[in-house]
Motif scaffolding. Structure first.
Motif, PDB file in Angstrom:
ATOM      1  N   HIS A 191       0.772  -1.037   0.101  1.00 30.06           N
ATOM      2  CA  HIS A 191       0.261   0.226  -0.051  1.00 30.06           C
ATOM      3  C   HIS A 191       0.918   1.156   0.162  1.00 30.06           C
ATOM      4  CE1 HIS A 191      -4.017   1.469   1.801  1.00 30.06           C
ATOM      5  NE2 HIS A 191      -3.109   2.811   0.214  1.00 30.06           N
ATOM      6  N   HIS A 220      -3.396  10.048   1.614  1.00 27.35           N
ATOM      7  CA  HIS A 220      -1.989   8.756   2.105  1.00 27.35           C
ATOM      8  C   HIS A 220      -1.381   9.142   3.289  1.00 27.35           C
ATOM      9  CE1 HIS A 220      -3.909   6.444  -1.286  1.00 27.35           C
ATOM     10  NE2 HIS A 220      -3.577   5.190  -0.285  1.00 27.35           N
ATOM     11  N   TRP A 255     -12.940   7.842   0.595  1.00 27.80           N
ATOM     12  CA  TRP A 255     -11.985   7.706   1.714  1.00 27.80           C
ATOM     13  C   TRP A 255     -13.509   7.728   2.842  1.00 27.80           C
ATOM     14  CZ3 TRP A 255      -6.817   7.224   2.907  1.00 27.80           C
ATOM     15  CH2 TRP A 255      -6.269   7.492   1.608  1.00 27.80           C
ATOM     16  N   ASP A 269      -8.946   4.821   5.061  1.00 26.03           N
ATOM     17  CA  ASP A 269      -9.111   4.625   3.234  1.00 26.03           C
ATOM     18  C   ASP A 269      -9.883   3.428   2.988  1.00 26.03           C
ATOM     19  OD1 ASP A 269      -8.338   3.925   0.928  1.00 26.03           O
ATOM     20  OD2 ASP A 269      -5.582   3.856   0.648  1.00 26.03           O
ATOM     21  N   TRP A 281      -9.908   2.244  -0.182  1.00 21.52           N
ATOM     22  CA  TRP A 281      -9.708   1.965  -1.241  1.00 21.52           C
ATOM     23  C   TRP A 281     -10.040  -0.020  -1.033  1.00 21.52           C
ATOM     24  CZ3 TRP A 281      -8.030   4.191  -6.297  1.00 21.52           C
ATOM     25  CH2 TRP A 281      -8.127   4.841  -6.632  1.00 21.52           C
ATOM     26  N   HIS A 308      -7.235  -1.791  -1.969  1.00 25.00           N
ATOM     27  CA  HIS A 308      -6.016  -2.181  -1.796  1.00 25.00           C
ATOM     28  C   HIS A 308      -5.660  -2.526  -0.720  1.00 25.00           C
ATOM     29  CE1 HIS A 308      -5.386   2.104  -3.478  1.00 25.00           C
ATOM     30  NE2 HIS A 308      -5.207   2.373  -2.004  1.00 25.00           N
TER      31      HIS A 308
HETATM   32 FE   LIG Z   1      -4.866   3.635  -0.070  1.00 22.51          FE
END
Ligand SMILES: [Fe+2]
Length: 266
Positions: free
Chosen positions: A77, A130, A179, A214, A216, A218
């Protein structure tokens, strides 16, 4: 903050953000006849200076969030996805110097371009998001917020349990990638839970982010497969850094009065 490109004594301005790295691209002097000419004329005092953003490390070792977020996830990540957004951004910025000189949060707002995002926006926002996400967690996190943060959450959500339910529900009902955030709404002068899709950040609406998660794929797939609920609960119960949020709230209160209006007595 500005960047000097014409002085041989001020290539690395002291006011530059630590997030920015200045790079003297000597290869350009060798490849470009125009720059070579200028360099000879000015006795090599004006090499071209390019500004890049550096990859910020999480404030803990990559295995420090185990078993709730694995080293393997952090390596992929942070080491691949986050790095990829950063390298993509630097590649875009190298094409022109129009966007040089911004801090990263300024760059996110500038490239949002009042709702007509520039091509650099997605990468810039993903790098900022991030960085903020890594700093929203700590080893041994979770549990209850403390001091004024708990009081503010209870004031704006009724109870910590209500806030937690609202945050988890927002995460689990987010469609696609995105997010979830706890923010200070400047105009409403209160905390609120908001969710954003793709790279979008509440920064662009002038909200003040306090914490983010996060969502997402991933972020959770290696550790939790499709079990988003387990991932979100692990974040709330074991990872979120209420210490970081408390510090961010204290800074936010410099700009927003979250208390009752204090009417001076004549
Ligand atoms: Fe991410």
């Amino acid at each position: 903050m500005g960047w000097s490109s014409s002085s041989c004594t001020n290539l690395f301005p002291a006011s530059a953000s630590s997030h920015l790295l200045a790079v003297t691209d000597v290869s350009q002097l060798l490849k470009s006849p125009r720059l070579l000419f200028r360099s000879q004329k000015q006795k090599q005092c004006t090499p071209r200076v390019l500004a890049y953003y550096g990859l910020q490390k999480p404030p803990y070792k990559l295995d420090a969030l185990e078993p709730y977020m694995s080293q393997r996830t952090l390596e992929m990540h942070w080491g691949e996805h986050h790095r990829g957004y950063l390298e993509g951004l630097n590649k875009q910025l190298a094409k022109s110097d129009i966007l040089y000189g911004y801090t990263l949060d300024e760059l996110v707002k500038a490239t949002y371009n009042h709702g007509n995002p520039l091509p650099e926006f997605n990468n810039a926002a993903q790098v900022w998001n991030h960085d903020f996400f890594w700093e929203s967690m700590q080893p041994g996190g979770g549990n209850m917020p403390i001091l004024g943060l708990l009081g503010q959450i209870e004031k704006d959500f009724g109870s910590f349990t209500n806030f937690k339910e609202k945050f988890i529900e927002a995460a689990l009902t987010l469609f696609g990638s995105g997010w979830v955030w706890l923010v200070v709404k400047r105009n409403e002068k209160r905390l609120e839970v908001v969710k954003t899709t793709n790279a979008f950040s509440p920064l662009v609406w002038n909200d003040i982010p306090l914490v983010c998660l996060d969502m997402w794929e991933h972020a959770y797939y290696l550790d939790y497969k499709n079990d988003k609920a387990e991932y979100v609960n692990a974040f709330m119960n074991h990872l979120v850094s209420w210490n970081a949020v408390l510090g961010r709230l204290a800074r936010a209160q410099i700009f927003v009065n979250l208390g009752e209006p204090n009417v001076p007595v004549a």
